[in-house]
Design a protein around this motif. Sequence first.
Motif, short mmCIF file in Angstrom:
data_model
loop_
_atom_site.label_atom_id
_atom_site.label_comp_id
_atom_site.label_asym_id
_atom_site.label_seq_id
_atom_site.Cartn_x
_atom_site.Cartn_y
_atom_site.Cartn_z
N GLY A 10 0.82 -1.21 0.00
CA GLY A 10 0.00 0.00 0.00
C GLY A 10 0.86 1.26 0.00
O GLY A 10 0.54 2.25 -0.66
N LYS A 11 1.93 1.22 0.76
CA LYS A 11 2.86 2.35 0.80
C LYS A 11 3.51 2.56 -0.57
O LYS A 11 3.57 3.69 -1.07
N LEU A 12 3.98 1.48 -1.16
CA LEU A 12 4.59 1.57 -2.49
C LEU A 12 3.60 2.18 -3.49
O LEU A 12 3.96 3.08 -4.26
N ALA A 13 2.38 1.70 -3.46
CA ALA A 13 1.37 2.18 -4.41
C ALA A 13 1.14 3.68 -4.25
O ALA A 13 1.06 4.42 -5.24
N ALA A 14 1.04 4.15 -3.01
CA ALA A 14 0.81 5.58 -2.77
C ALA A 14 2.00 6.41 -3.26
O ALA A 14 1.83 7.48 -3.84
N GLN A 15 3.21 5.91 -3.03
CA GLN A 15 4.40 6.65 -3.46
C GLN A 15 4.50 6.72 -4.98
O GLN A 15 4.84 7.75 -5.56
N VAL A 16 4.20 5.61 -5.63
CA VAL A 16 4.25 5.57 -7.10
C VAL A 16 3.19 6.50 -7.69
O VAL A 16 3.45 7.24 -8.64
N ALA A 17 2.00 6.48 -7.10
CA ALA A 17 0.95 7.39 -7.57
C ALA A 17 1.37 8.84 -7.37
O ALA A 17 1.11 9.71 -8.21
N HIS A 18 2.05 9.11 -6.27
CA HIS A 18 2.53 10.45 -5.99
C HIS A 18 3.51 10.91 -7.08
O HIS A 18 3.43 12.05 -7.57
N ALA A 19 4.40 10.02 -7.45
CA ALA A 19 5.38 10.35 -8.50
C ALA A 19 4.69 10.63 -9.82
O ALA A 19 5.01 11.59 -10.54
N SER A 20 3.70 9.80 -10.14
CA SER A 20 3.00 9.94 -11.41
C SER A 20 2.23 11.26 -11.46
O SER A 20 2.33 12.02 -12.43
N VAL A 21 1.51 11.55 -10.40
CA VAL A 21 0.74 12.80 -10.33
C VAL A 21 1.68 14.00 -10.29
O VAL A 21 1.41 15.03 -10.92
#
Lengths: 121, 121
Positions: A22-33
């Motif tokens: 879940g942490k990885l997913a949030a960080q990756v989404a943060h980078a994308s956005v």
Amino acid sequence: MNHSFDYKQTIVARGDLAMSPGKLAAQVAHASVGTILHPENNQAKIMSWFHEGFRKIVLKVESEKEILDLRDKCEVEGISYFVVTDFGITELNQNTITCIGIGPDLNKVIDKITGRIKLWR
Amino acid sequence: MNHSFDYKQTIVARGDLAMSPGKLAAQVAHASVGTILHPENNQAKIMSWFHEGFRKIVLKVESEKEILDLRDKCEVEGISYFVVTDFGITELNQNTITCIGIGPDLNKVIDKITGRIKLWR
């Protein structure tokens, strides 16, 4: 939306931090956005990518240094990027660099930067 | 960027699909970007969220039905959302619904929709 892909975005994250899924997913989404909303980025390129279906690929490295090296390469090549630093509220130490979003840009441009980095499965 | 948070986005993903961490991360990023680039969404709200540090929270459900119920609630309440359907090129069956991005919107608005759903750790 069609299914030919001229553009992509890669997000390169740190495997050495042992982030939860879940942490990885949030960080990756943060980078994308982050790459998309950054006011200096090329909005025409972003919209071309969006209309293709906005393909994104998640890749893995094992150190902060590799993230910083990718950032430097993007700077030299003039490719848009966004480095994510976590505030350290939940799992990580304060101000930990977790990942970098690169692009969106043409496949061949992105592959020059991240073509040799392994997929995060 | 400051550290007070009036806005957030939640991304609710399906635990029952047993996605790999990299797959989950890409799907969650897709949901987050999808809500932002959707032309009907409120750009002023998105920029308020961005300038706060664009907080996002990843949550877990265990069925497609729960994703569709969340979509219906967003429709009724007039909250922006984006449902991600995977093409099935890699891990999943074709046209599998994997997650939904909700917001960004005010915390209290988002909590009405996803306040009872558990965190994805």
